[in-house]
Write a protein that holds these residues in place. Structure first.
Motif, PDB file in Angstrom:
ATOM      1  N   VAL A  95       0.863  -1.182   0.000  1.00 34.13           N
ATOM      2  CA  VAL A  95       0.000   0.000   0.000  1.00 34.13           C
ATOM      3  C   VAL A  95       0.903   1.237   0.000  1.00 34.13           C
ATOM      4  N   GLY A  96       0.782   2.042  -1.076  1.00 31.78           N
ATOM      5  CA  GLY A  96       1.576   3.266  -1.177  1.00 31.78           C
ATOM      6  C   GLY A  96       2.691   3.132  -2.196  1.00 31.78           C
ATOM      7  N   ALA A  97       2.672   4.022  -3.202  1.00 31.62           N
ATOM      8  CA  ALA A  97       3.736   4.013  -4.222  1.00 31.62           C
ATOM      9  C   ALA A  97       4.692   5.173  -4.004  1.00 31.62           C
ATOM     10  N   GLY A  98       5.028   5.435  -2.747  1.00 31.04           N
ATOM     11  CA  GLY A  98       6.100   6.387  -2.436  1.00 31.04           C
ATOM     12  C   GLY A  98       7.430   5.668  -2.626  1.00 31.04           C
ATOM     13  N   PRO A  99       8.533   6.301  -2.241  1.00 28.29           N
ATOM     14  CA  PRO A  99       9.838   5.659  -2.457  1.00 28.29           C
ATOM     15  C   PRO A  99       9.970   4.318  -1.736  1.00 28.29           C
ATOM     16  N   VAL A 100       9.390   4.225  -0.550  1.00 26.04           N
ATOM     17  CA  VAL A 100       9.547   2.986   0.221  1.00 26.04           C
ATOM     18  C   VAL A 100       8.690   1.866  -0.386  1.00 26.04           C
ATOM     19  N   GLY A 101       7.452   2.187  -0.752  1.00 32.16           N
ATOM     20  CA  GLY A 101       6.564   1.173  -1.342  1.00 32.16           C
ATOM     21  C   GLY A 101       7.104   0.648  -2.668  1.00 32.16           C
ATOM     22  N   LEU A 102       7.596   1.552  -3.510  1.00 29.80           N
ATOM     23  CA  LEU A 102       8.112   1.105  -4.817  1.00 29.80           C
ATOM     24  C   LEU A 102       9.382   0.273  -4.646  1.00 29.80           C
ATOM     25  N   LEU A 126      -0.924  -0.561  -4.501  1.00 31.45           N
ATOM     26  CA  LEU A 126      -2.123   0.276  -4.558  1.00 31.45           C
ATOM     27  C   LEU A 126      -1.766   1.683  -4.082  1.00 31.45           C
ATOM     28  N   GLU A 127      -2.019   2.665  -4.901  1.00 30.19           N
ATOM     29  CA  GLU A 127      -1.655   4.057  -4.577  1.00 30.19           C
ATOM     30  C   GLU A 127      -2.895   4.940  -4.745  1.00 30.19           C
ATOM     31  N   GLN A 128      -3.140   5.758  -3.722  1.00 33.05           N
ATOM     32  CA  GLN A 128      -4.370   6.561  -3.767  1.00 33.05           C
ATOM     33  C   GLN A 128      -4.326   7.679  -4.816  1.00 33.05           C
ATOM     34  N   HIS A 129      -3.142   8.246  -5.038  1.00 33.57           N
ATOM     35  CA  HIS A 129      -3.077   9.354  -5.996  1.00 33.57           C
ATOM     36  C   HIS A 129      -2.951   8.831  -7.425  1.00 33.57           C
ATOM     37  N   ARG A 130      -3.529   9.598  -8.354  1.00 32.31           N
ATOM     38  CA  ARG A 130      -3.496   9.152  -9.752  1.00 32.31           C
ATOM     39  C   ARG A 130      -2.118   9.381 -10.375  1.00 32.31           C
ATOM     40  N   ALA A 141      12.717  14.657   0.347  1.00 33.71           N
ATOM     41  CA  ALA A 141      14.084  14.247   0.701  1.00 33.71           C
ATOM     42  C   ALA A 141      15.084  14.756  -0.338  1.00 33.71           C
ATOM     43  N   VAL A 142      16.267  15.135   0.145  1.00 31.65           N
ATOM     44  CA  VAL A 142      17.326  15.573  -0.764  1.00 31.65           C
ATOM     45  C   VAL A 142      18.637  14.824  -0.523  1.00 31.65           C
ATOM     46  N   HIS A 143      18.699  14.043   0.552  1.00 29.61           N
ATOM     47  CA  HIS A 143      19.975  13.392   0.895  1.00 29.61           C
ATOM     48  C   HIS A 143      19.818  11.880   1.010  1.00 29.61           C
ATOM     49  N   LEU A 144      20.786  11.177   0.438  1.00 27.53           N
ATOM     50  CA  LEU A 144      20.852   9.716   0.594  1.00 27.53           C
ATOM     51  C   LEU A 144      22.275   9.356   0.972  1.00 27.53           C
ATOM     52  N   HIS A 202      16.945  14.788  -6.018  1.00 25.39           N
ATOM     53  CA  HIS A 202      15.610  15.404  -6.057  1.00 25.39           C
ATOM     54  C   HIS A 202      14.627  14.236  -5.905  1.00 25.39           C
ATOM     55  N   GLN A 203      13.858  14.212  -4.818  1.00 27.24           N
ATOM     56  CA  GLN A 203      13.038  13.015  -4.536  1.00 27.24           C
ATOM     57  C   GLN A 203      12.139  12.613  -5.725  1.00 27.24           C
ATOM     58  N   PRO A 204      11.506  13.566  -6.444  1.00 22.48           N
ATOM     59  CA  PRO A 204      10.713  13.130  -7.604  1.00 22.48           C
ATOM     60  C   PRO A 204      11.540  12.404  -8.661  1.00 22.48           C
ATOM     61  N   SER A 230      -0.645   6.776   7.847  1.00 17.61           N
ATOM     62  CA  SER A 230      -0.942   5.415   7.386  1.00 17.61           C
ATOM     63  C   SER A 230      -2.298   4.848   7.821  1.00 17.61           C
ATOM     64  N   THR A 231      -3.075   4.454   6.827  1.00 18.08           N
ATOM     65  CA  THR A 231      -4.338   3.757   7.094  1.00 18.08           C
ATOM     66  C   THR A 231      -4.052   2.327   7.546  1.00 18.08           C
ATOM     67  N   VAL A 232      -3.018   1.729   6.955  1.00 21.08           N
ATOM     68  CA  VAL A 232      -2.672   0.349   7.332  1.00 21.08           C
ATOM     69  C   VAL A 232      -2.308   0.310   8.820  1.00 21.08           C
ATOM     70  N   GLY A 265       8.792   2.415   6.439  1.00 20.50           N
ATOM     71  CA  GLY A 265       8.920   3.816   6.045  1.00 20.50           C
ATOM     72  C   GLY A 265       8.214   4.734   7.031  1.00 20.50           C
ATOM     73  N   ASP A 266       7.724   5.860   6.503  1.00 21.93           N
ATOM     74  CA  ASP A 266       7.091   6.856   7.379  1.00 21.93           C
ATOM     75  C   ASP A 266       5.881   6.279   8.119  1.00 21.93           C
ATOM     76  N   ALA A 267       5.314   5.211   7.642  1.00 22.41           N
ATOM     77  CA  ALA A 267       4.204   4.567   8.369  1.00 22.41           C
ATOM     78  C   ALA A 267       4.697   4.019   9.708  1.00 22.41           C
ATOM     79  N   GLY A 275      15.249  10.335   7.017  1.00 24.66           N
ATOM     80  CA  GLY A 275      13.847   9.881   7.093  1.00 24.66           C
ATOM     81  C   GLY A 275      13.536   8.790   6.085  1.00 24.66           C
ATOM     82  N   MET A 276      13.804   9.073   4.842  1.00 24.86           N
ATOM     83  CA  MET A 276      13.506   8.102   3.783  1.00 24.86           C
ATOM     84  C   MET A 276      14.498   6.940   3.836  1.00 24.86           C
ATOM     85  N   GLY A 277      15.742   7.273   4.165  1.00 28.25           N
ATOM     86  CA  GLY A 277      16.773   6.234   4.255  1.00 28.25           C
ATOM     87  C   GLY A 277      16.360   5.136   5.231  1.00 28.25           C
ATOM     88  N   LEU A 278      15.747   5.527   6.345  1.00 33.67           N
ATOM     89  CA  LEU A 278      15.314   4.512   7.321  1.00 33.67           C
ATOM     90  C   LEU A 278      14.301   3.570   6.682  1.00 33.67           C
TER      91      LEU A 278
HETATM   92  C1  LIG Z   1      11.031  18.866   3.767  1.00 31.78           C
HETATM   93  C2  LIG Z   1      11.466  17.431   3.910  1.00 31.78           C
HETATM   94  C3  LIG Z   1      12.802  17.097   3.782  1.00 31.78           C
HETATM   95  C4  LIG Z   1      13.218  15.771   3.900  1.00 31.78           C
HETATM   96  N1  LIG Z   1      14.536  15.472   3.711  1.00 31.78           N
HETATM   97  C5  LIG Z   1      14.941  14.179   3.761  1.00 31.78           C
HETATM   98  C6  LIG Z   1      16.277  13.805   3.433  1.00 31.78           C
HETATM   99  O1  LIG Z   1      17.113  14.649   3.089  1.00 31.78           O
HETATM  100  N2  LIG Z   1      16.622  12.478   3.468  1.00 31.78           N
HETATM  101  C7  LIG Z   1      15.715  11.513   3.790  1.00 31.78           C
HETATM  102  O2  LIG Z   1      16.087  10.323   3.821  1.00 31.78           O
HETATM  103  N3  LIG Z   1      14.420  11.832   4.068  1.00 31.78           N
HETATM  104  C8  LIG Z   1      14.009  13.130   4.055  1.00 31.78           C
HETATM  105  N4  LIG Z   1      12.695  13.448   4.272  1.00 31.78           N
HETATM  106  C9  LIG Z   1      11.732  12.382   4.573  1.00 31.78           C
HETATM  107  C10 LIG Z   1      11.228  11.650   3.331  1.00 31.78           C
HETATM  108  O3  LIG Z   1      10.725  12.521   2.376  1.00 31.78           O
HETATM  109  C11 LIG Z   1      10.168  10.652   3.765  1.00 31.78           C
HETATM  110  O4  LIG Z   1      10.697   9.894   4.831  1.00 31.78           O
HETATM  111  C12 LIG Z   1       9.782   9.708   2.619  1.00 31.78           C
HETATM  112  O5  LIG Z   1       9.101  10.364   1.596  1.00 31.78           O
HETATM  113  C13 LIG Z   1       8.891   8.585   3.176  1.00 31.78           C
HETATM  114  O6  LIG Z   1       8.609   7.688   2.152  1.00 31.78           O
HETATM  115  P1  LIG Z   1       7.393   6.672   2.278  1.00 31.78           P
HETATM  116  O7  LIG Z   1       7.361   5.948   0.989  1.00 31.78           O
HETATM  117  O8  LIG Z   1       7.493   5.950   3.566  1.00 31.78           O
HETATM  118  O9  LIG Z   1       6.121   7.625   2.444  1.00 31.78           O
HETATM  119  P2  LIG Z   1       5.498   8.655   1.398  1.00 31.78           P
HETATM  120  O10 LIG Z   1       6.549   9.249   0.541  1.00 31.78           O
HETATM  121  O11 LIG Z   1       4.671   9.577   2.200  1.00 31.78           O
HETATM  122  O12 LIG Z   1       4.595   7.751   0.467  1.00 31.78           O
HETATM  123  C14 LIG Z   1       3.427   7.160   0.944  1.00 31.78           C
HETATM  124  C15 LIG Z   1       2.515   6.879  -0.243  1.00 31.78           C
HETATM  125  O13 LIG Z   1       1.362   6.170   0.221  1.00 31.78           O
HETATM  126  C16 LIG Z   1       0.209   6.713  -0.399  1.00 31.78           C
HETATM  127  N5  LIG Z   1      -0.946   6.427   0.464  1.00 31.78           N
HETATM  128  C17 LIG Z   1      -1.192   6.946   1.690  1.00 31.78           C
HETATM  129  N6  LIG Z   1      -2.336   6.431   2.186  1.00 31.78           N
HETATM  130  C18 LIG Z   1      -2.824   5.583   1.252  1.00 31.78           C
HETATM  131  C19 LIG Z   1      -3.971   4.768   1.189  1.00 31.78           C
HETATM  132  N7  LIG Z   1      -4.856   4.721   2.197  1.00 31.78           N
HETATM  133  N8  LIG Z   1      -4.191   4.022   0.081  1.00 31.78           N
HETATM  134  C20 LIG Z   1      -3.288   4.048  -0.955  1.00 31.78           C
HETATM  135  N9  LIG Z   1      -2.196   4.823  -0.944  1.00 31.78           N
HETATM  136  C21 LIG Z   1      -1.946   5.574   0.151  1.00 31.78           C
HETATM  137  C22 LIG Z   1       0.524   8.195  -0.515  1.00 31.78           C
HETATM  138  O14 LIG Z   1      -0.288   8.836  -1.477  1.00 31.78           O
HETATM  139  C23 LIG Z   1       1.993   8.164  -0.888  1.00 31.78           C
HETATM  140  O15 LIG Z   1       2.192   8.092  -2.275  1.00 31.78           O
HETATM  141  C24 LIG Z   1      12.258  14.773   4.181  1.00 31.78           C
HETATM  142  C25 LIG Z   1      10.905  15.104   4.321  1.00 31.78           C
HETATM  143  C26 LIG Z   1      10.511  16.416   4.189  1.00 31.78           C
HETATM  144  C27 LIG Z   1       9.050  16.735   4.325  1.00 31.78           C
END
Ligand SMILES: Cc1cc2nc3c(=O)[nH]c(=O)nc-3n(C[C@H](O)[C@H](O)[C@H](O)COP(=O)(O)OP(=O)(O)OC[C@H]3O[C@@H](n4cnc5c(N)ncnc54)[C@H](O)[C@@H]3O)c2cc1C
Length: 476
Positions: free
Chosen positions: A4-11, A27-31, A39-42, A100-102, A164-166, A280-282, A293-296
Motif C-alpha cells: 500500500v503506497g507508491a512512495g519511495p519505500v513502497g516502490l 495500490l496508490e491513492q493518488h493518480r 528528501a534531498v539526501h541519501l 531530487h526526490q521526484p 498510514s491507514t494500514v 517507512g514513514d508509516a 527519514g527516507m533512508g530509514l
Molecule cells: C522537507 C522534507 C525534507 C526531507 N529530507 C529528507 C532527506 O534529506 N533524506 C531523507 O532520507 N528523508 C528526508 N525526508 C523524509 C522523506 O521525504 C520521507 O521519509 C519519505 O518520503 C517517506 O517515504 P514513504 O514511501 O514511507 O512515504 P510517502 O513518501 O509519504 O509515500 C506514501 C505513499 O502512500 C500513499 N498512500 C497513503 N495512504 C494511502 C492509502 N490509504 N491508500 C493508498 N495509498 C496511500 C501516498 O499517497 C503516498 O504516495 C524529508 C521530508 C521532508 C518533508
C-alpha cells in the motif's frame, strides 16, 4: 502480495520482492506520482538498497555527491566544515548524495513498470483490512469510479506514509519522541549557478536556525524554523527572503515552492500484526537534521523483503518475521535520536548556545576524531538476535555490521561485491588460497580484493556469514 503506497519505500519494497520471485500489487491513492520534492539526501548504505532494487546506477546519474557539512553562524561565517569524499567510499557509493526526490521516485516507478510481476494501480485508496492468519482482505475505493474494491493477499506491506491507514487498521499508533517542530521549506530554481558550496549548510543561529544546500541541476533547497505563531507568508516577505537567502539575491531566483512542514520524531509501537507489516514513514518519522527519514524506510524494506519472501515460499517459519521490528526499531530510534541531538546542538540554547557553539566548534573541528565522526556515514550495527550471532571474538566485532562493498574481481570480471554475493545469503571465507565467496545457491567464486577493504574489515576472522541484506550474521 500487496504494497500500500507508491512512495519511495513502497516502490522499493515492490522491486525487492519481485526480484525474489513474488507477484506484487501496489495500490496508490493518488493518480499521479507526488511531484514536489521532500528528501534531498541519501547516504552510501542506502544507495546499496537502491542497488539491490536495480536502480542505483540510474539514480546516481540524477544525483550528485555531497561535499559534506558546513556549520555557519548567523552571519554565515564558517564555524566548522566536515568534508565528505565525493569518490565511492566503503559502501561502493559516495558517502552522501544529493537527489531530487521526484527524480528518485521516477526511476523507481520506471523500474517497477518494466519489472515482471509488479502491477502498480493508481487512484485506489485503501480504506481498511482484516486477516485470518494466512490471508489479508483489503478494502479500497477506486477514486476514478467511486467503486468499492476488495483484494485478497498473502501479506501486506503498509508503506502508506505518515498518516498510514494500514497502521490504524492494525490498531497501532505512532509514539511521539519529541516536540513537533514547524519549518518553512523553500525550493528554489535558478538559471545561473548560485555561489553556494556544494554541500549541506546548517546555520547555527538560535534566533533563526536554517539549512540550505544545492540539490541537483538548477535546484536549491532552503529550510528554516518557523517562530511560534509565524506563518509561511510572514517568513517569506521580501525582507525575510533577502536575509534567508543571503548572499543570493532573491530577485534572481524563482521560488517554486514555499510550504510549512511539521517535522516529527515518532515511532510506531507495533510494526507488524500477522502478515501485515509497516515500513517507512508509516513506521517512524525522523526530524531532517541528518537526512535519514527516507533512508530509514529503504533500510526497513531491504531488511525484511528477503525474510517475507522466505516465509511466503515456505523456506522459513512465520516467526522469522518477529525479527523485523526487533532489528529495525533500535536502529531507527538511534538515528532519530542522533537527528534530535544534532538539531538541538546546532540550533538550541538561545544566544548563550550560539556563543558556546562558536567557541567549542572553533576548537573541535580541528580534532581529526571529531571530523571523522561528523563525516562517517556508517550507522549503528543491528542488535544481537537470532539473525545476529555475536559469538566469539570475530562475531562480537562483526555480526550486525554491514559488509563493506569494494570493487572486486570474480570469475574474470570486475564488479561491486554485492553483485558478486548474489541475492541470497553467502559466506566469505579467507584461507591460504585467498578469499572465496560461497553463495547459498551452491556457487563458489574465488574473489580478488585489490583494495584490501574486505581483508581489513574481516581482520582475524576466517569466515563471515553474510545475510541477503549484506549484514554480517556471524563470524569465526
Ligand atoms: C522537507 C522534507 C525534507 C526531507 N529530507 C529528507 C532527506 O534529506 N533524506 C531523507 O532520507 N528523508 C528526508 N525526508 C523524509 C522523506 O521525504 C520521507 O521519509 C519519505 O518520503 C517517506 O517515504 P514513504 O514511501 O514511507 O512515504 P510517502 O513518501 O509519504 O509515500 C506514501 C505513499 O502512500 C500513499 N498512500 C497513503 N495512504 C494511502 C492509502 N490509504 N491508500 C493508498 N495509498 C496511500 C501516498 O499517497 C503516498 O504516495 C524529508 C521530508 C521532508 C518533508
Amino acid at each position: 502480495m500487496v504494497v500500500v503506497g507508491a512512495g519511495p519505500v513502497g516502490l522499493t519494497a515492490a522491486l525487492l520482492l519481485a526480484r525474489r520471485g513474488l507477484d506484487v500489487l501496489v495500490l496508490e491513492q493518488h493518480r499521479a506520482p507526488y511531484p514536489l520534492p521532500r528528501a534531498v539526501h541519501l547516504d552510501d548504505e542506502v544507495f546499496r538498497v537502491l542497488q539491490a532494487a536495480g536502480v542505483a546506477d540510474a539514480v546516481a546519474v540524477r544525483s550528485r555527491p555531497m561535499a559534506g557539512l558546513r556549520l555557519l553562524d548567523g552571519a554565515h561565517r564558517v564555524l566548522a566544515e566536515f568534508a565528505r569524499d565525493p569518490a565511492a567510499g566503503v559502501n561502493g557509493w559516495p558517502q552522501g548524495s544529493l537527489v531530487h526526490q521526484p527524480d528518485l521516485e521516477q526511476e523507481l516507478a520506471a523500474a517497477a513498470e518494466r519489472t515482471p510481476g509488479i502491477t502498480v494501480v493508481r487512484g485506489v485508496e485503501v480504506t481498511g483490512l482484516s486477516q485470518d492468519g494466512t490471508t489479508v482482505d483489503i478494502t479500497a475505493v477506486d477514486r476514478n469510479s467511486g467503486a468499492d474494491r476488495s483484494v485478497r493477499a498473502r501479506a501486506v506491506f503498509g508503506c502508506d506514509g505518515a498518516n498510514s491507514t494500514v497502521r490504524s487498521s492494525i490498531g497501532t499508533s505512532l509514539r511521539e519522541l519529541g516536540r513537533p517542530d514547524r519549518w518553512l521549506v523553500l525550493d528554489v530554481v535558478s538559471d545561473e549557478e548560485l555561489p553556494v558550496w556544494p554541500g549541506a549548510h546548517q546555520v547555527c543561529d538560535s534566533r533563526q536556525p536554517a539549512t540550505f544546500m544545492p540539490v541537483t541541476g538548477d535546484r536549491y533547497r532552503w529550510e528554516c524554523r518557523l517562530r511560534p505563531g509565524e506563518t509561511v507568508a510572514h517568513a517569506t516577505t521580501p525582507e525575510r527572503l533577502r536575509r534567508l537567502l543571503a548572499p543570493v539575491d532573491p530577485r534572481k531566483v524563482e521560488v517554486v515552492r514555499a510550504v510549512e512542514y511539521t517535522f516529527r520524531a515518532a515511532v510506531a509501537d507495533r510494526w507488524r500484526a500477522g502478515r501485515v507489516l509497516l515500513a517507512g514513514d508509516a513506521a517512524h518519522l525522523s526530524p531532517p537534521f541528518v537526512g535519514q527519514g527516507m533512508g530509514l524506510g529503504l533500510r526497513d524494506v531491504h531488511q525484511v523483503a528477503w525474510k517475507l519472501a522466505d516465509v511466503l515460499a515456505g523456506r522459513a517459519e512465520e516467526g522469522l518475521l518477529d525479527t523485523y521490528q526487533a532489528e529495525r526499531e533500535p536502529h531507527a530510534r538511534a538515528l532519530i535520536r542522533v537527528a534530535q541531538l544534532l538539531g538541538a546542538l546546532m540550533t538550541g540554547g538561545g544566544p548563550v548556545g550560539d556563543v558556546v557553539r562558536h567557541r567549542v566548534l572553533a576548537v573541535v573541528r580541528r580534532i581529526p576524531a571529531v571530523a571523522r565522526l561528523a563525516t562517517d556515514s556508517r550507522t549503528p550495527p543491528l542488535p544481537r538476535g537470532p539473525l545476529v550471532e555475536r559469538r566469539g571474538r570475530a562475531g562480537r566485532r562483526l555480526a550486525g555490521t554491514l559488509v563493506p562493498q569494494p570493487e572486486v574481481l570474480a570469475g574474470g570480471r570486475r564488479g561491486r561485491l554485492d553483485d558478486v554475493l548474489g541475492p541470497g545469503a553467502a559466506e566469505l571465507v579467507r584461507d591460504g588460497a585467498g578469499l572465496t565467496v560461497r553463495r547459498d545457491d551452491g556457487t563458489v567464486l574465488a574473489v580478488d580484493d585489490p583494495s584490501g577493504a574486505l581483508a581489513a574489515w574481516m581482520g582475524g576472522a576466517r569466515a563471515v556469514v553474510v545475510r541477503p541484506d549484506r549484514i554480517a550474521r556471524s563470524a569465526r
